[in-house]
Design a protein around this motif. Structure first.
Motif, short mmCIF file in Angstrom:
data_model
loop_
_atom_site.label_atom_id
_atom_site.label_comp_id
_atom_site.label_asym_id
_atom_site.label_seq_id
_atom_site.Cartn_x
_atom_site.Cartn_y
_atom_site.Cartn_z
N LEU A 252 0.72 -1.21 0.14
CA LEU A 252 -0.10 0.03 -0.18
C LEU A 252 0.86 1.08 0.06
O LEU A 252 2.10 1.18 1.00
N TRP A 253 0.77 2.35 -1.05
CA TRP A 253 1.06 3.24 -0.99
C TRP A 253 0.28 4.69 -0.40
O TRP A 253 -0.38 4.51 -0.76
N ILE A 254 0.87 5.45 -0.26
CA ILE A 254 -0.47 6.30 0.79
C ILE A 254 0.90 7.35 0.35
O ILE A 254 1.91 8.15 1.03
N GLY A 255 -0.33 8.36 -0.63
CA GLY A 255 1.05 9.53 -1.52
C GLY A 255 0.60 10.07 -2.66
O GLY A 255 -0.36 8.98 -3.88
N PRO A 256 1.17 10.34 -3.61
CA PRO A 256 0.39 10.84 -5.05
C PRO A 256 1.45 10.14 -6.03
O PRO A 256 2.42 9.48 -5.57
N ASP A 257 1.14 10.25 -7.61
CA ASP A 257 1.67 9.25 -7.95
C ASP A 257 2.96 10.40 -8.48
O ASP A 257 2.79 10.95 -9.81
N ASN A 258 3.94 10.42 -7.91
CA ASN A 258 5.43 11.31 -8.56
C ASN A 258 6.27 10.04 -8.65
O ASN A 258 5.57 8.82 -8.62
N SER A 259 7.60 10.77 -7.92
CA SER A 259 8.69 10.21 -8.59
C SER A 259 8.69 8.70 -7.63
O SER A 259 8.93 7.52 -8.11
N ALA A 260 8.39 9.27 -6.66
CA ALA A 260 8.99 7.93 -5.34
C ALA A 260 7.96 7.07 -5.44
O ALA A 260 8.35 5.78 -5.33
N PHE A 261 6.50 6.82 -5.74
CA PHE A 261 5.73 5.93 -6.14
C PHE A 261 5.88 5.43 -7.43
O PHE A 261 6.31 3.96 -7.34
N SER A 262 6.17 5.31 -8.61
CA SER A 262 7.51 5.52 -9.57
C SER A 262 8.22 4.08 -9.48
O SER A 262 8.54 3.00 -9.38
N ASN A 263 8.95 4.66 -8.27
CA ASN A 263 10.82 3.98 -7.60
C ASN A 263 9.57 2.37 -7.27
O ASN A 263 10.31 1.97 -7.29
N VAL A 264 9.11 2.44 -6.29
CA VAL A 264 8.33 1.92 -5.70
C VAL A 264 7.53 0.89 -6.93
O VAL A 264 7.79 -0.91 -6.34
N VAL A 265 6.89 1.01 -7.92
CA VAL A 265 5.97 0.04 -8.61
C VAL A 265 7.26 -0.75 -9.15
O VAL A 265 7.39 -1.73 -9.60
N LEU A 266 8.36 -0.04 -9.48
CA LEU A 266 9.35 -0.72 -10.84
C LEU A 266 10.12 -1.95 -9.81
O LEU A 266 10.30 -3.20 -10.35
N THR A 267 10.31 -1.00 -8.85
CA THR A 267 11.57 -2.34 -7.62
C THR A 267 11.29 -3.35 -7.27
O THR A 267 11.52 -4.47 -7.50
N SER A 288 -1.54 -0.86 -13.30
CA SER A 288 -1.33 -1.05 -15.02
C SER A 288 0.06 0.19 -15.42
O SER A 288 0.98 -0.21 -16.54
N GLN A 289 -1.22 1.63 -15.84
CA GLN A 289 0.02 2.54 -16.49
C GLN A 289 1.46 2.14 -15.74
O GLN A 289 2.63 2.06 -16.97
N GLN A 290 1.74 2.41 -14.71
CA GLN A 290 3.37 2.05 -14.41
C GLN A 290 4.10 1.49 -14.57
O GLN A 290 4.96 1.39 -14.42
N LYS A 291 3.47 0.12 -14.54
CA LYS A 291 3.50 -1.10 -14.91
C LYS A 291 3.91 -1.30 -16.35
O LYS A 291 5.42 -2.11 -16.25
N ARG A 292 3.46 -0.47 -16.31
CA ARG A 292 3.57 -0.45 -18.33
C ARG A 292 4.86 -0.30 -18.95
O ARG A 292 5.44 -0.06 -20.02
#
Length: 524
Positions: A252-267, A288-292
């Protein structure tokens, strides 16, 4: 109304009243000062400065918080006291990403430390200590707990809660409310902790793996692969139960869709991920958009394999270990039989990189939250050091693991490219076998520098003497060879003629009407 930052969301509430009445302004002045004291952590900042006896302090503000800099300096000056001769210097318009501590800008004023405000990646510094003020973003704890408890009640997987650092002030209250809202469930719920708001410089980047991220006593890396049960990412740290892996948890991520969240999704691309948007008060389950993004990154890696000349973009001058990573990338490129060029240009953009058309691909060495560049508009793709490892190391395969922190790559694997057999490989983009190694260049180890230079010059002359109308073009292996194949080389110089040429008198006058032009129009 809170300040709206499109990239990071609301971090610092507004500190001034918009009413035009003087009485209302006087009434609101005291709460506004209290809000500024609380949100910018004036007391903790002054304590950090006084305890360490700093005399020259750089205050780094991002663009969206720069308008509060004068008020922060005034409050901080009052808190420090008139007897302390501490110099406060405001820094803005950072050379690289604003999430990193700008050690270069601070060194220009001879600062002893940096106070960083706003969103941060918490990357360790090289020379200067830093104190990070994350801010306190607005969040409704009852609404958040209601949304999360209703969703977790139907999901039986254990949960790891990560969050943007601007929400760190409310996490303890959310954790307590979640326990009260779900007392009868035996749900395994892990909340990550913030490692530290103080960044101490790492004198030796190689100690980062031994001491842990930001000097914590833990042998973990930011990939989340822990030696034991401890994981860390982006300034957060958490412990898993024995025998558990990150893939076993719902993230679970609490926060906006920003670079920190992209780091979490890719890692953690193998985890089920949901995001709670505190601004909109909604739970986003489709990421799914981030994982794409991973699919496009795999395509870029395949393009990088066919590159001949590689540009190394220096995206940071302060993150610990960046010089070692640049040297490691140069060695990797050289062993792969390619040419490397190092470029320092601040924040890359298509116009800047278009000045280097000879480079087939660029490697961007920067912090994890600025490493991914959308290179659709660039003439050449921009890849990360991890992707360069995959592209230029013979026999490497992408298993799905994705590493954003370049410090996790330092000495993580030995470069064995030179030991691989010099055989052709299949290129998916070209649809055939290609040869990466120059046997004549890499095989002749007994050639001295003079002979090697003569060989390069001979090849360049052969490219120049080639018929310009020929459809068969040679592949340039260096910047010099690429330059001689260009149709325009700048101003033409008569290098073959030694006789002096007579000078000519050019036009004179204004551009609207030169003296040799007719002053009056012809009469029809």
């Amino acid at each position: 109304m809170p300040l709206q930052d499109p990239a990071q969301g609301s971090i610092f509430p507004s500190l001034s009243s918009s009413s035009s009445r003087s009485r209302t302004r006087r009434r609101a002045s005291q709460p506004a000062a209290m809000d500024l004291e609380l949100n910018f952590e004036i007391s903790r900042t002054a304590e950090f400065i006084l305890n360490r006896n700093f005399t020259r302090v750089a205050l780094q503000f991002p663009d969206d918080l720069l308008k509060h800099s004068t008020k922060v300096v005034t409050c901080l000056r009052n808190k420090l006291g008139s007897g302390n001769k501490v110099g406060l210097f405001v820094m803005a318009d950072t050379t690289f990403g604003s999430c990193c501590v700008d050690e270069v800008g601070a060194s220009h004023i001879g600062a002893d430390c940096v106070i960083h405000y706003g969103h941060t990646c918490l990357s360790p510094t090289s020379t200067l200590p830093a104190f990070c003020v994350f801010g306190k973003a607005s969040i409704s704890i009852p609404l958040c707990v209601e949304k999360l408890s209703s969703y977790f009640g139907t999901n039986g997987k254990p949960i790891v809660v990560l969050y943007g650092l601007e929400y760190a002030h409310a996490i303890s209250h959310i954790k307590e409310a979640m326990v009260e809202a779900m007392p009868k469930t035996k749900l395994e719920l892990i909340f990550a902790d913030v490692m530290c708001s103080i960044i101490n410089p790492l004198e030796d980047h190689r100690k980062s793996d031994e001491l842990g991220y930001l000097g914590s006593c833990s042998s973990v890396n930011s990939l989340g692969v822990a030696t034991g049960t401890r994981c860390s990412l982006g300034g957060l740290i958490w412990d898993l139960l024995e025998g558990r892996r990150m893939e076993d948890y719902l993230l679970l991520w609490i926060g906006p869709d920003n670079s920190a969240f992209s780091n979490v999704v890719l890692t953690f691309n193998g985890c089920e991920i949901v995001r709670y948007d505190a601004t909109e008060d909604q739970l986003v389950t489709d990421v799914s958009q981030q994982k794409r993004i991973l699919k496009r990154r795999y395509y870029i890696v395949e393009r990088a394999k066919d590159a001949n000349m590689v540009g190394i973009l220096v995206g940071t001058l302060g993150v610990a270990g960046y010089l070692h990573m640049i040297r490691q990338m140069k060695e990797l490129i050289m062993l792969a039989g390619k040419k490397a060029y190092t470029l320092v240009m601040g924040r890359p953009n298509p116009a800047k990189l278009a000045n280097f058309p000879e480079c087939d691909v660029f490697i961007y060495v920067s912090c994890a939250q600025t490493a991914l560049l959308d290179s659709k508009e660039f003439l050449a793709p921009v890849i990360t050091p991890f992707e360069a490892m995959l592209a230029f190391s013979r026999g490497s395969q992408w298993t799905g693991t994705y590493i954003m922190e370049f410090r996790d790559l330092i000495n993580s694997s030995q470069l064995e490219v030179s030991k691989q057999p010099e055989e052709a490989r299949f290129s998916f983009l070209k649809g055939g076998y290609v040869e990466d190694f120059e046997l004549q260049e890499n095989g002749d180890g007994d050639n001295d520098g003079t002979l090697a230079l003569a060989n390069v010059t001979e090849k360049a002359l052969q490219l120049r003497d080639r018929d310009p109308d020929s459809l068969v073009k040679g592949i340039a292996k260096s910047g010099a060879e690429f330059f001689v194949t260009r149709s325009y080389h700048g101003l033409e110089t008569q290098a073959n003629s030694s006789s002096p040429e007579p000078y000519l008198i050019g036009r004179s006058g204004k551009a609207s009407g030169y003296k040799d032009e007719r002053s009056e129009p012809e009469t029809l």
